[in-house]
Write an enzyme that holds these catalytic residues in place. Structure first.
Site, PDB file in Angstrom:
ATOM      1  N   ASP A   1       2.957   4.157  -0.012  1.00 54.13           N
ATOM      2  CA  ASP A   1       1.890   5.191   0.815  1.00 54.13           C
ATOM      3  C   ASP A   1       3.081   5.505   2.079  1.00 54.13           C
ATOM      4  OD1 ASP A   1       2.193   2.550   1.679  1.00 54.13           O
ATOM      5  OD2 ASP A   1       0.385   1.438   1.681  1.00 54.13           O
ATOM      6  N   ASP A   2       1.376   5.845   3.106  1.00 53.04           N
ATOM      7  CA  ASP A   2       3.181   6.385   4.403  1.00 53.04           C
ATOM      8  C   ASP A   2       3.127   4.771   5.492  1.00 53.04           C
ATOM      9  OD1 ASP A   2       3.152   8.891   4.127  1.00 53.04           O
ATOM     10  OD2 ASP A   2       1.016   9.173   4.395  1.00 53.04           O
TER      11      ASP A   2
END
Ligand code: 6R9
Length: 695
Positions: free
Chosen positions: A565-566
């Site tokens: 994910d970020d």
């Protein structure tokens, strides 16, 4: 073979286990029970002849593992029996729903039971005659500063603090924020909250005033416990000034927050005379505790009563307050501490983590005290006054288990072997790693140089959300592979899924999910159960989603490949790209920002920010510094970008979505491997960005 104990010579292992666990583990599972996804490597004869593991070999592990996932009620109840419960849990004490399609996600452990974790960390050991044993071996920033606190002394201080908190109206379920450096008063404050059923929220001392304010406001803390200051290496930090600013900011929106600030004086950093003090609101720790008795009534709480919340970064929005509950967390952190570090009461253990992170909660404040260890509490940094500090401290206290992060290992490795060899280190038995994937080169250096090849490495994969170790070697129980966290701990069923939530079997690579609840499963996101479900349970229905990618090899070993994910992992600290972006955009001259991670030799990952300025603004060194300062003030110095890359435009799809994949390639100078960029609204921005690199 699965389910039987093949090695008869298991007296030592047996001695270390509750009898019922071993007895029941020897019963073979029936044919319908869950089977291991792949067979495991056979046990390789010990490389560590002087080391006797609690779990003697892979067959014993398999038997225990099998029971832990088939009969969680029985397996964990046997371990829980080692603790003091004011009221025992019900026979069938677990229940959970991990599938969003079947209704709300919920998790319960030790239903019906009443206990207290602080009592089990302290009173239980004092009652068993261990009161004079060192509990905390405090080692200051300066090597000349140190202090020892016994279990009885810690218990006394915890009770005095608990009494004081009660006297100002703090009770069961109230939130208390804690913002302190690594002094013994930090875990003492946590334990005092636990004793009265208050919920602590520790905020790492490196966070800025604004970050602390957000965390105080979110949990509506009644009290803030802080310190006058801290020395970090040769730098002095005025913690109280930051805390004052934070309280002010938090109260702007809600005047009913923090009524009292307890200030502990760190004399060697900032003395009383130099500390700003708000009359009527602030109280010195010493004055607060003066006259308080060293005994305090225990608040017996339901097993599922929240013990603490800890804020952590995700890919979107503001940090989430992860909630952990008393009973399951207690039993799980104890069990992992005991087996992963092969730890017995009285062992001298050192975890270099700060209590501001989950590692400091589970493997400093709680796990080792539940076992009854003597542990080093270290205020300083591994490279001050010199890069041999860790090994000097290891020799000073004769540390047996040492637990640190790959980033520290890499920086010490860079300083050179001589620093290590100057010290004898012969007390070391186990070396632990946590926080990010450990690269095989650092693993080998840790194993061969620090451990002289005598100490197994435990590379523990877990998260704030999991509360305790999830995938980890048991030391010397099975063969290690540098860079692999190896196999699941008891009770943990990891699976690898593809994009469509299909479970992949055998050798596979994909998203790492967990299939059933373990005792220290996070219970909710504070004040936002929807966010809990959306973040962790909706991406792959039926599973808890970790946010990490992983590969499983032919031997069933897990290799964590990093966040999918970020979220960027900088020196083992989780930082959401969205948080850094919003701190940059808060600067009036910044129009847009996009942040990605890039490979960093020491930190694992560094922060790389692409910044688009407002019309008419020009690129200057001053502005670069101001932008970095903006991140420092919104989040904290540890989140400061390593690079600011001026960007006249950002690569976006026609629907306006930033293509971070392209930015990652540019940040790592791999623009020759961009792949297909035909979906970009304006492909020419890529060349513009490449031309501006280093400008
Ligand atoms: C305990 C802790 C969690 C994230 C996690 C993962 C990374 C932690 C790791 C590891 C590979 C290991 N991580 N341990 N990656 N091998 N042994 O660090 O909690 O701060 O919440 O971070 O850290 O990416 O998802 P937390």
């Amino acid at each position: 073979m699965w389910g039987s104990i093949s090695n008869p010579a298991r007296d030592i292992a047996t001695a270390a286990l509750p009898d019922k666990v071993v007895a029941a583990a020897a019963v073979a599972p029936d044919a319908t029970s869950p089977q291991p996804p792949v067979d495991l490597v056979p046990h390789v004869p010990s490389n560590y002849p002087h080391f006797t593991p609690f779990v003697e070999n892979v067959d014993q592990y398999k038997a225990m593992y099998q029971r832990s996932i088939e009969d969680p009620d029985g397996f964990w109840a046997d371990i829980a029996s080692e603790f003091h419960w004011h009221k025992k849990w019900d026979e069938k004490h677990t229940s959970w729903n991990f599938d969003v399609r079947n209704g709300p996600i919920h998790v319960e452990w030790f239903k019906g039971g009443l206990t207290n974790i602080a009592y089990n960390c302290l009173d239980r050991h004092v009652a068993a005659g261990r009161g004079d044993q060192p509990c905390f071996l405090w080692e200051g920033n300066e090597p000349k500063d140190s202090a020892v606190m016994t279990y009885s002394q810690v218990l006394g201080e915890v009770c005095r603090m608990a009494n004081y908190l009660r006297s100002i109206g703090v009770g069961k379920g109230d939130a208390v924020s804690i913002y302190m450096p690594m002094v013994c008063e930090l875990p003492i404050a946590m334990l005092a909250c636990a004793r009265i059923g208050a919920v602590h929220s520790v905020v790492f001392g490196g966070f800025s005033a604004e970050a602390l304010a957000g965390r105080i406001a979110d949990c509506k803390a009644k009290v803030l416990i802080t310190s006058s200051g801290v020395m970090r290496g040769s730098k002095k930090i005025d913690l109280k000034a930051i805390a004052d600013k934070a309280v002010e900011m938090a109260e702007l929106n809600d005047e009913h927050l923090v009524s009292t600030v307890v200030v502990q004086e760190v004399k060697h950093a900032v003395t009383r005379e130099h500390t700003h003090f708000v009359q009527g609101r602030d109280v010195w720790w010493e004055d607060a505790l003066r006259g308080q008795p060293t005994e305090a009534e225990v608040e017996w709480v339901e097993a599922d009563h929240p013990l603490f919340l800890l804020y952590t970064s995700g890919s979107t929005g503001k940090p989430k307050g992860v909630v952990h509950c008393t009973g399951g967390y207690m039993v799980y952190t104890f069990t992992t501490t005991k087996y992963v570090f092969n730890m017995a009461p009285g062992d001298v253990y050192w975890c270099t983590a700060d209590c501001g992170w989950i590692t400091g909660h589970s493997y400093l404040t709680y796990g080792p005290l539940l076992v009854g260890a003597s542990q080093v509490v270290f205020e300083g940094v591994p490279t001050y006054p010199a890069a041999d500090r860790c090994w000097q401290v290891v020799d000073k206290y004769k540390v047996k288990q040492f637990y640190t992060a790959p980033t520290a290992i890499r920086s010490l490795m860079r300083a050179g072997e001589l620093y290590v060899k100057e010290h004898n280190r012969d007390s070391l038995r186990i070396l632990g790693s946590v926080g990010e994937p450990i690269n095989p080169e650092a693993w080998r250096w840790y194993h061969d140089v620090v451990g002289d090849g005598r100490c197994p490495i435990v590379d523990t994969w877990w998260q704030t959300e999991t509360g305790g170790h999830m995938i980890t070697p048991l030391p010397n129980t099975w063969q290690q592979k540098p860079g692999s966290a190896t196999l699941p701990f008891f009770g943990v069923v990891p699976v690898i899924v593809d994009d469509k939530a299909n479970e992949l079997q055998g050798e596979a690579e994909g998203m790492l999910c967990i299939k059933q609840a373990w005792p220290s499963t996070l219970r909710t996101v504070y004040g936002d159960h929807d966010r809990y479900e959306t973040n962790y349970f909706k991406p792959f229905p039926g599973y808890y989603f970790s946010g990490d990618g992983a590969r499983r090899d032919k031997d069933g070993y897990f290799w964590i490949t990093g966040r999918v994910d970020d979220v960027i992992n900088v020196s083992g600290h989780r930082i959401g790209t969205a948080e850094v972006e919003s701190a940059l955009v808060a600067h009036p001259k910044c129009a847009e920002a996009a942040v990605v991670g890039f490979e960093h030799a020491i930190k694992g990952q560094g922060i790389y920010a692409f910044v688009t300025l407002m019309e008419g603004e020009s690129y200057t060194e001053d502005l670069r510094r101001e932008l970095i300062a903006s991140v420092r003030s919104h989040i904290g110095a540890f989140a400061a970008p390593d690079a600011i890359h001026w960007a006249p435009g950002l690569p976006k799809t026609r629907s306006g979505k930033i293509m971070r994949r392209v930015l990652r390639k540019i940040a790592s100078k791999e623009e020759d491997q961009l792949g297909d960029i035909s979906t970009l609204a304006d492909p020419s921005v890529v060349q513009q960005l490449v031309d501006l690199r280093g400008k």
